[in-house]
Each structure stands twice: as C-alpha cells, then as structure tokens.
Enzyme design. Structure first.
Site, PDB file in Angstrom:
ATOM      1  N   THR A   1      37.867  24.257 -54.665  1.00 10.66           N
ATOM      2  CA  THR A   1      37.934  23.658 -56.003  1.00 10.66           C
ATOM      3  C   THR A   1      36.698  23.937 -56.839  1.00 10.66           C
ATOM      4  OG1 THR A   1      39.339  21.878 -55.183  1.00 10.66           O
ATOM      5  CG2 THR A   1      38.195  21.480 -57.256  1.00 10.66           C
TER       6      THR A   1
ATOM      7  N   ASP B   1      41.463  29.347 -51.232  1.00 12.37           N
ATOM      8  CA  ASP B   1      41.655  27.903 -51.305  1.00 12.37           C
ATOM      9  C   ASP B   1      41.465  27.371 -49.892  1.00 12.37           C
ATOM     10  OD1 ASP B   1      43.167  25.342 -51.094  1.00 12.37           O
ATOM     11  OD2 ASP B   1      43.713  25.765 -53.174  1.00 12.37           O
ATOM     12  N   SER B   2      40.766  26.267 -49.728  1.00 10.87           N
ATOM     13  CA  SER B   2      40.470  25.799 -48.373  1.00 10.87           C
ATOM     14  C   SER B   2      41.718  25.384 -47.608  1.00 10.87           C
ATOM     15  CB  SER B   2      39.454  24.654 -48.392  1.00 10.87           C
ATOM     16  OG  SER B   2      40.040  23.458 -48.854  1.00 10.87           O
ATOM     17  N   SER B   3      42.840  25.212 -48.303  1.00 11.69           N
ATOM     18  CA  SER B   3      44.096  24.950 -47.607  1.00 11.69           C
ATOM     19  C   SER B   3      44.518  26.144 -46.757  1.00 11.69           C
ATOM     20  CB  SER B   3      45.206  24.619 -48.609  1.00 11.69           C
ATOM     21  OG  SER B   3      44.869  23.480 -49.371  1.00 11.69           O
TER      22      SER B   3
ATOM     23  N   THR C   1      37.442  21.169 -50.500  1.00  8.79           N
ATOM     24  CA  THR C   1      37.364  19.867 -49.829  1.00  8.79           C
ATOM     25  C   THR C   1      38.487  19.618 -48.830  1.00  8.79           C
ATOM     26  OG1 THR C   1      38.579  18.763 -51.622  1.00  8.79           O
ATOM     27  CG2 THR C   1      36.167  18.831 -51.785  1.00  8.79           C
TER      28      THR C   1
ATOM     29  N   GLN D   1      45.636   6.697 -35.750  1.00 13.58           N
ATOM     30  CA  GLN D   1      45.835   6.862 -37.178  1.00 13.58           C
ATOM     31  C   GLN D   1      44.846   6.012 -37.975  1.00 13.58           C
ATOM     32  OE1 GLN D   1      50.083   6.462 -38.202  1.00 13.58           O
ATOM     33  NE2 GLN D   1      50.548   7.061 -36.087  1.00 13.58           N
ATOM     34  N   CYS D   2      44.125   5.127 -37.301  1.00 10.98           N
ATOM     35  CA  CYS D   2      43.087   4.328 -37.947  1.00 10.98           C
ATOM     36  C   CYS D   2      41.823   5.169 -38.121  1.00 10.98           C
ATOM     37  CB  CYS D   2      42.742   3.104 -37.111  1.00 10.98           C
ATOM     38  SG  CYS D   2      44.113   1.980 -36.813  1.00 10.98           S
TER      39      CYS D   2
END
Length: 336
Positions: A15, A60-62, A92, A259-260
């Site tokens: 980004t 793109d970091s994706s 990010t 998932q926490c």
C-alpha cells in the site's frame, strides 16, 4: 566526527507505494523519490547515508510467498557488510508473516532490520506513510537489535506482531505485554525457504469430520487448526478425533492454535481439548497465526522430520514464545 550510519531501504511493494489504476490500487509509485523528499523535509536522524533497493518484482503483499521471504533474506545477507541497518517497506496484509519469517532465518544477523508499511499510500490525504517510514528509519539507525516491525509509533518484535485492523492507523499489536527473553535456539545456517503446503483450517459450530477430511485431502505438509479458547474444539463431533488422528498418523503435523488473540494453548486443560491431545495434535502455545505459519514453513524447509516438528515448534528460536511457555531443545535435537 563519527562516520555516517548507512541505512538501506528495501521496497517490496504494498500500500505504501500504491497508485490508482484501472484495476484498482496497485504498487507502482516512485518510492525512492518519496523517501528522498521525506528525508529532506522531516526531522530525520542526523549523520545518515541512505541507500535504496527493491525486489526484482514489487508485489501487493497479498501475493507474497516464501519465495519472496527468501529473496528478502538473500538480499539482506548480500548487503550486510555495506550497511548498518535496513528498513523493509512492505504491504500490511502479510507484513507480520514476512517479519516473522525473516526473523526465524536471521537469528544470527547483527544488523537491525525494521519492517514497516502504511494503511494509506504516500501522498494521499491522511496517509500514515511518512510517520511510519521516519519511525522505522530512526529505529534502524538507533541500532535496535534483531528483526522488528514499526507501525503507528510502536516498535514490535518481528515474531510477536499480528495485524488487527485494515482501517485504523494502529494496525498491529503484540497481544502479550511480556517479551521473550528465554534462551534462543536459532539455526546458524538455515536452508532456504521453499513453498510448503500448510493448510489453515478454522473451526466453526457444526463443522463435521467429513468436511475436515475434505479440507485436508490430499494431505497437506502440515495443518494449522484454529480452535477456540485455549485449544478446545467440537469433541462430541462423531469421527473428528479419528479424522485428525489419521492425518497425524500418516505424517502430517496438526498444530492447534486459538482464534483468540490473547491466550495460551493447553490441550489438557479442558475436556473439549483433550481429544486433540489424544490424537497427537501439537499445541501452538501463545504464538500468533503469522508466527506459527512462518515457523512451520521454516521447519519444513529445513527438512525437520514430522516426529520432531513438535519439539522444534515448542522451542524458542527467535523470541516467538514467551518465557514460561518456551521449551528447551532436547540434547539430541540440539546436537543435530
């Protein structure tokens, strides 16, 4: 007068340098020009000699993969003697994954490496790019040790950061207040990262053994199972224990995390977690998803046998585990 500290920026994409295109925002801005403008306009540390480089192909970091991690690592090693520190500019979305991966591979690297990025590109209203770049540069010039991640006035360990927001400037946190000062057992000359099939499966109410089998067929190289709480799952679900056990018995490590954001996995604490312990799953202690994923990719790239993955996963290699949950390597594994 002391010699100028040499800091290199390594731009990977993301980004921070994105520009509008017919396909939407994508990497392509003149990052080098932005950096030069910032350095001249902002209150940057005095006595710096700055360099600039970028990956062979900015992305793109994706789209970041373990191949890109290795390209970053190879670049840092190749330029180690020419610079006193490095700032890696990164998107990010997978920033924390890359920081953890590089930290695991560079445990003996004696130069500061600071990852940063932004939520809003350079030059756009409300951009956080300038503050993050100056903060990361200051951290790298100050000699902060190891691999870290700088974002929104906060310097985090490269193995302890996790992304919590794509909207707020405070995009990353360390869910744990304590830092790991346990003994570290990194690998001095690790093999390069190679892509491995690490599946991430998130438990949800109603998931069946049949669905789990379908999601892990053909068998991946490893599975990260995102359970509940301290590692609990649907223990009453018929045949799920058998499905996970069959996978483990066939040589696929199954690593249980939560998932926490803030917890520690204990597969013996609750009855609803003990079925995972019985079938040979490995608890991830208090590592983040980004750290667990990077660590599994790292261990698999080293050719660690499946029956030793648990020992290494529970061993503090680069500060990814807090002291009271970190285990020491056995003498046999340490000697190997």
């Amino acid at each position: 007068m002391p010699p100028a500290r040499r800091i290199q920026f390594l731009y990977t994409g993301g980004t921070i340098g994105m520009v509008p295109s017919p396909r939407g925002f994508e990497p392509g801005g003149d990052i080098h020009a932005h950096i030069q403008k910032i350095v001249h306009a902002q209150n940057t540390p005095a006595g710096l000699d700055l360099g600039f480089a970028q990956l062979r192909e900015i992305v793109d970091s994706s789209n970041i993969t373990p191949d890109h991690w290795q390209e970053i690592i190879d670049h840092l090693r190749a330029h180690r003697d020419g610079y006193d520190g490095f700032v890696v500019l990164h998107g990010t979305n997978t920033l924390a994954h890359s920081a953890a991966a590089v930290a695991l591979a560079l445990t003996g690297f004696d130069r500061p490496v600071v990852f940063t990025g932004s939520q809003i590109p350079f030059g756009m209203p409300g951009s956080d790019a300038v503050g993050n770049v100056i903060g990361a540069l200051t951290a790298a010039a100050g000699g902060t040790s190891g691999v870290s991640l700088y974002f929104d006035n906060t310097l985090l360990s490269g193995t302890r950061a996790t992304k919590i927001s794509a909207l707020d400037a405070h995009g990353f946190i360390n869910p744990y207040t304590e830092q790991s000062d346990a003994p570290r057992h990194g690998r001095a000359d690790p093999a390069p990262y190679r892509r491995h099939d690490v599946a991430v499966v998130t438990l949800a109410p109603g998931i069946t053994a049949a669905r789990f089998r379908a999601m892990t067929t053909p068998a991946p190289d490893a599975v990260i199972l995102r359970a509940y709480g301290a590692g609990e799952g649907p223990s009453d679900e018929p045949e799920l224990e058998q499905a996970i056990g069959d996978l483990v018995a066939a040589g696929t490590p199954v690593v249980v995390m939560s998932q926490c954001l803030h917890t520690r996995i204990d597969l013996t604490k609750y009855a609803a977690a003990q079925f995972l312990h019985r079938c040979g799953a490995i608890g991830a202690h208090d590592m983040s998803l980004e750290a667990v994923y990077a660590k599994l990719q790292f261990l698999l790239s080293q050719g660690i046998p499946a029956d030793q993955i648990g020992t290494w996963l529970h061993t503090n290699m680069a500060g990814e585990l807090t002291p009271d949950t970190a285990s020491s390597l056995s003498t046999a594994v340490r000697a190997s």
